[in-house]
Design an enzyme around this catalytic site. Structure first.
Site, PDB file in Angstrom:
ATOM      1  N   ASN A 102       0.833  -1.206   0.000  1.00  0.00           N
ATOM      2  CA  ASN A 102       0.000   0.000   0.000  1.00  0.00           C
ATOM      3  C   ASN A 102       0.878   1.271   0.000  1.00  0.00           C
ATOM      4  O   ASN A 102       2.085   1.181  -0.158  1.00  0.00           O
ATOM      5  CB  ASN A 102      -1.007  -0.015   1.159  1.00  0.00           C
ATOM      6  CG  ASN A 102      -2.360   0.559   0.747  1.00  0.00           C
ATOM      7  OD1 ASN A 102      -2.405   1.627   0.158  1.00  0.00           O
ATOM      8  ND2 ASN A 102      -3.413  -0.149   1.048  1.00  0.00           N
ATOM      9  N   HIS A 128       3.771  -0.016  -2.574  1.00  0.00           N
ATOM     10  CA  HIS A 128       4.101  -1.444  -2.636  1.00  0.00           C
ATOM     11  C   HIS A 128       5.602  -1.759  -2.606  1.00  0.00           C
ATOM     12  O   HIS A 128       6.077  -2.639  -3.322  1.00  0.00           O
ATOM     13  CB  HIS A 128       3.483  -2.071  -3.887  1.00  0.00           C
ATOM     14  CG  HIS A 128       1.988  -2.181  -3.858  1.00  0.00           C
ATOM     15  ND1 HIS A 128       1.252  -2.214  -2.700  1.00  0.00           N
ATOM     16  CD2 HIS A 128       1.073  -2.280  -4.869  1.00  0.00           C
ATOM     17  CE1 HIS A 128      -0.043  -2.339  -3.005  1.00  0.00           C
ATOM     18  NE2 HIS A 128      -0.184  -2.367  -4.299  1.00  0.00           N
ATOM     19  N   HIS A 207      -1.203 -10.154  -3.661  1.00  0.00           N
ATOM     20  CA  HIS A 207      -1.920  -9.250  -4.556  1.00  0.00           C
ATOM     21  C   HIS A 207      -2.615  -9.994  -5.703  1.00  0.00           C
ATOM     22  O   HIS A 207      -2.586  -9.538  -6.846  1.00  0.00           O
ATOM     23  CB  HIS A 207      -0.931  -8.203  -5.094  1.00  0.00           C
ATOM     24  CG  HIS A 207      -1.561  -6.897  -5.440  1.00  0.00           C
ATOM     25  ND1 HIS A 207      -2.319  -6.703  -6.577  1.00  0.00           N
ATOM     26  CD2 HIS A 207      -1.566  -5.719  -4.792  1.00  0.00           C
ATOM     27  CE1 HIS A 207      -2.734  -5.453  -6.612  1.00  0.00           C
ATOM     28  NE2 HIS A 207      -2.293  -4.826  -5.532  1.00  0.00           N
ATOM     29  N   SER A 208      -3.241 -11.118  -5.393  1.00  0.00           N
ATOM     30  CA  SER A 208      -3.969 -11.844  -6.446  1.00  0.00           C
ATOM     31  C   SER A 208      -5.207 -11.066  -6.865  1.00  0.00           C
ATOM     32  O   SER A 208      -5.939 -10.541  -6.027  1.00  0.00           O
ATOM     33  CB  SER A 208      -4.393 -13.220  -5.945  1.00  0.00           C
ATOM     34  OG  SER A 208      -3.260 -14.051  -5.836  1.00  0.00           O
ATOM     35  N   TYR A 209      -5.412 -11.016  -8.185  1.00  0.00           N
ATOM     36  CA  TYR A 209      -6.642 -10.437  -8.735  1.00  0.00           C
ATOM     37  C   TYR A 209      -7.567 -11.605  -9.013  1.00  0.00           C
ATOM     38  O   TYR A 209      -7.239 -12.470  -9.827  1.00  0.00           O
ATOM     39  CB  TYR A 209      -6.378  -9.746 -10.070  1.00  0.00           C
ATOM     40  CG  TYR A 209      -5.632  -8.442 -10.002  1.00  0.00           C
ATOM     41  CD1 TYR A 209      -4.281  -8.407  -9.667  1.00  0.00           C
ATOM     42  CD2 TYR A 209      -6.263  -7.247 -10.329  1.00  0.00           C
ATOM     43  CE1 TYR A 209      -3.591  -7.210  -9.642  1.00  0.00           C
ATOM     44  CE2 TYR A 209      -5.575  -6.042 -10.317  1.00  0.00           C
ATOM     45  CZ  TYR A 209      -4.246  -6.036  -9.963  1.00  0.00           C
ATOM     46  OH  TYR A 209      -3.554  -4.847  -9.952  1.00  0.00           O
ATOM     47  N   ASP A 277     -10.964   1.213  -3.774  1.00  0.00           N
ATOM     48  CA  ASP A 277      -9.533   1.049  -3.553  1.00  0.00           C
ATOM     49  C   ASP A 277      -9.306   1.535  -2.118  1.00  0.00           C
ATOM     50  O   ASP A 277      -8.602   2.504  -1.876  1.00  0.00           O
ATOM     51  CB  ASP A 277      -8.743   1.878  -4.576  1.00  0.00           C
ATOM     52  CG  ASP A 277      -7.285   1.449  -4.663  1.00  0.00           C
ATOM     53  OD1 ASP A 277      -6.873   0.639  -3.813  1.00  0.00           O
ATOM     54  OD2 ASP A 277      -6.580   1.919  -5.570  1.00  0.00           O
ATOM     55  N   GLN A 316      -7.704  -4.511   2.121  1.00  0.00           N
ATOM     56  CA  GLN A 316      -7.862  -3.511   1.069  1.00  0.00           C
ATOM     57  C   GLN A 316      -8.733  -4.119  -0.018  1.00  0.00           C
ATOM     58  O   GLN A 316      -8.415  -5.179  -0.559  1.00  0.00           O
ATOM     59  CB  GLN A 316      -6.478  -3.148   0.492  1.00  0.00           C
ATOM     60  CG  GLN A 316      -6.489  -2.124  -0.632  1.00  0.00           C
ATOM     61  CD  GLN A 316      -6.422  -0.679  -0.149  1.00  0.00           C
ATOM     62  OE1 GLN A 316      -6.279  -0.408   1.054  1.00  0.00           O
ATOM     63  NE2 GLN A 316      -6.524   0.263  -1.064  1.00  0.00           N
ATOM     64  N   GLU A 343      -6.713  -7.550  -0.214  1.00  0.00           N
ATOM     65  CA  GLU A 343      -5.345  -7.588   0.321  1.00  0.00           C
ATOM     66  C   GLU A 343      -5.378  -7.451   1.839  1.00  0.00           C
ATOM     67  O   GLU A 343      -5.686  -6.385   2.360  1.00  0.00           O
ATOM     68  CB  GLU A 343      -4.533  -6.436  -0.272  1.00  0.00           C
ATOM     69  CG  GLU A 343      -4.500  -6.414  -1.782  1.00  0.00           C
ATOM     70  CD  GLU A 343      -4.251  -5.014  -2.338  1.00  0.00           C
ATOM     71  OE1 GLU A 343      -3.301  -4.339  -1.915  1.00  0.00           O
ATOM     72  OE2 GLU A 343      -5.035  -4.582  -3.203  1.00  0.00           O
TER      73      GLU A 343
HETATM   74  C1  GAL Z   1      -3.423  -1.888  -5.257  1.00  0.00           C
HETATM   75  C2  GAL Z   1      -3.594  -0.443  -4.929  1.00  0.00           C
HETATM   76  C3  GAL Z   1      -4.074   0.247  -6.186  1.00  0.00           C
HETATM   77  C4  GAL Z   1      -3.128   0.012  -7.340  1.00  0.00           C
HETATM   78  C5  GAL Z   1      -2.822  -1.467  -7.470  1.00  0.00           C
HETATM   79  C6  GAL Z   1      -1.730  -1.766  -8.469  1.00  0.00           C
HETATM   80  O1  GAL Z   1      -3.009  -2.607  -4.130  1.00  0.00           O
HETATM   81  O2  GAL Z   1      -4.513  -0.297  -3.871  1.00  0.00           O
HETATM   82  O3  GAL Z   1      -4.227   1.622  -5.961  1.00  0.00           O
HETATM   83  O4  GAL Z   1      -1.955   0.737  -7.142  1.00  0.00           O
HETATM   84  O5  GAL Z   1      -2.427  -2.031  -6.257  1.00  0.00           O
HETATM   85  O6  GAL Z   1      -2.057  -1.330  -9.725  1.00  0.00           O
END
Ligand code: GAL
Length: 378
Positions: A102, A128, A207-209, A277, A316, A343
């Site tokens: 973050n 990050h 940071h898995s989507y 976010d 997050q 997150e």
């Molecule tokens: C997230 C963050 C977003 C963006 C993303 C990466 O963790 O909250 O604002 O930066 O990572 O693109």
């Protein structure tokens, strides 16, 4: 003796199993631009769930889980090769984020009277962990740890990285360990540990989507979400906390009851975040250190459910607002708001926010963080 021989044999073939769940590997995945080999491991369980994790960034590259009809799909974003992960298209897909996940306002913080300056890689802030040697960009040492009763009798995939004093501007030599363990009841445990030889901030996360309809599906706005939080962290236009932690009641941030992600998100499109976010301050009935539910998400069409369970104070919610249609794994396209990150960790910019729980790790202390991804269908 027999047990010892079997154990040694299992190590030799690179596969260690308990009753069912196993970890296989390593297999070559590719090489970084500067020539370092990157390897990938495969975790499998008795229900056919497959999770792949690679040594670059201790990154989850695949999670294959069934829908309500038993059809498997990969539900996380990734790339086919190392080049993809090292490209500008990679917005932290699946990686371990650190040393501090973050944002840190203006890339500065003061610790024990000394000011530290970090890279400004997300104008005007630090994001990050930095630019070159943030934990997502380094190659970790991996090892399969055989089943142990303390880990529920399941094998564990362990990643180690030692971040030298001053790396990316952070103080103290810091030893970081991340372990992944897939259990037969379809849960993936991620455990983080860190020790440092000087006081230093630490806030690790994964940071898995996710898109529970399958990575590459159009949107996550139809996913239903519930978050175990009555409060969230309001932010300014640059996504830095205002310093307050406010009630979600009566706002677009209220996910105390199961709500479609897209229900009210449009109200945030004109803000700096362009959607969700935001960090939620979790309602934690248990004692600190114990794990409890942070969020539950369901894709109504496939019936796939993800529960995120953690020992940390925050989660997050990031709805992939900055995705731009980049091409990922298996020819899939990742459009804006087609993936969601949940997150787990501390609250953002905690190093500059005196009222937030501290993220400072001191010599002699151990940072511990558990995040569990539990998969099911409903
Ligand atoms: C997230 C963050 C977003 C963006 C993303 C990466 O963790 O909250 O604002 O930066 O990572 O693109």
């Amino acid at each position: 003796m027999l047990a010892r021989c079997l154990f040694a044999a299992a190590l030799v073939v690179g596969s260690v199993s308990s009753a069912y769940a196993q970890v296989e590997g390593p297999k070559m995945f590719g090489k970084t631009a500067d020539g370092k080999p990157v390897e990938v491991y495969t975790l499998k369980n008795k229900n056919g769930i497959i999770v792949k994790v690679m040594t670059l960034g201790a990154t989850i590259t695949e999670i294959n889980v069934p829908d309500k009809k038993g059809k498997f799909a990969n539900v996380v974003f990734g790339f086919d090769d190392v080049k993809g992960y090292e490209s500008k298209d990679n917005q932290y897909f699946g990686c371990t984020v650190g040393r501090v996940a973050n944002r840190i306002a203006k890339g500065r913080f003061t610790l024990d009277g000394k000011e530290y300056k970090l890279a400004i890689n997300n104008e005007p802030n630090h994001l990050h962990g930095g630019v070159k040697k943030s934990l997502d960009k380094v190659v970790w040492n991996a090892k399969i740890i055989p089943p142990h009763p303390q880990r529920g009798g399941f094998p564990t995939l362990q990643f180690l990285y030692t971040s030298p004093d001053g790396e990316e501007g952070y103080p103290g030599k810091t030893d970081v360990r991340v372990t992944y363990s897939l259990r037969d009841r379809n849960v993936l445990f991620i455990d983080y540990y860190a020790v440092a030889d000087k006081a230093t901030p630490i806030n690790l996360t994964n940071h898995s989507y996710f898109n529970l309809a399958g990575a590459g599906a159009e949107t996550v706005l139809d996913h239903e979400l519930q978050i175990e939080a009555n409060k969230y962290v309001p932010v300014d236009q640059t996504l830095i906390p205002t310093g307050k932690v406010e009630a979600v009641k009566g706002t677009v941030f209220d996910f105390t009851k199961t709500t479609r992600i897209g229900e009210r998100i449009e109200k945030l499109y004109e803000t700096g975040a362009k959607g969700y976010d935001h960090c939620y301050a979790l309602t934690r009935p248990e004692k600190r250190g114990e794990i409890s539910l942070a969020a539950k998400m369901r894709d109504p069409k496939s019936g796939r459910v993800l529960e995120v369970i953690t020992s940390q104070p925050g989660v997050q919610l990031y709805t992939g607002n900055f995705l731009f249609g980049q091409k990922g794994k298996d020819g899939k396209t990742y459009k804006q708001r087609s993936g969601v990150c949940l997150e787990t960790g501390g609250l953002p910019d905690a190093v500059n926010q005196p009222t937030f729980p501290s993220i400072i790790l001191r010599p002699g202390q151990t940072y511990r963080h558990t995040c569990v991804y539990a998969f099911s269908v409903e």
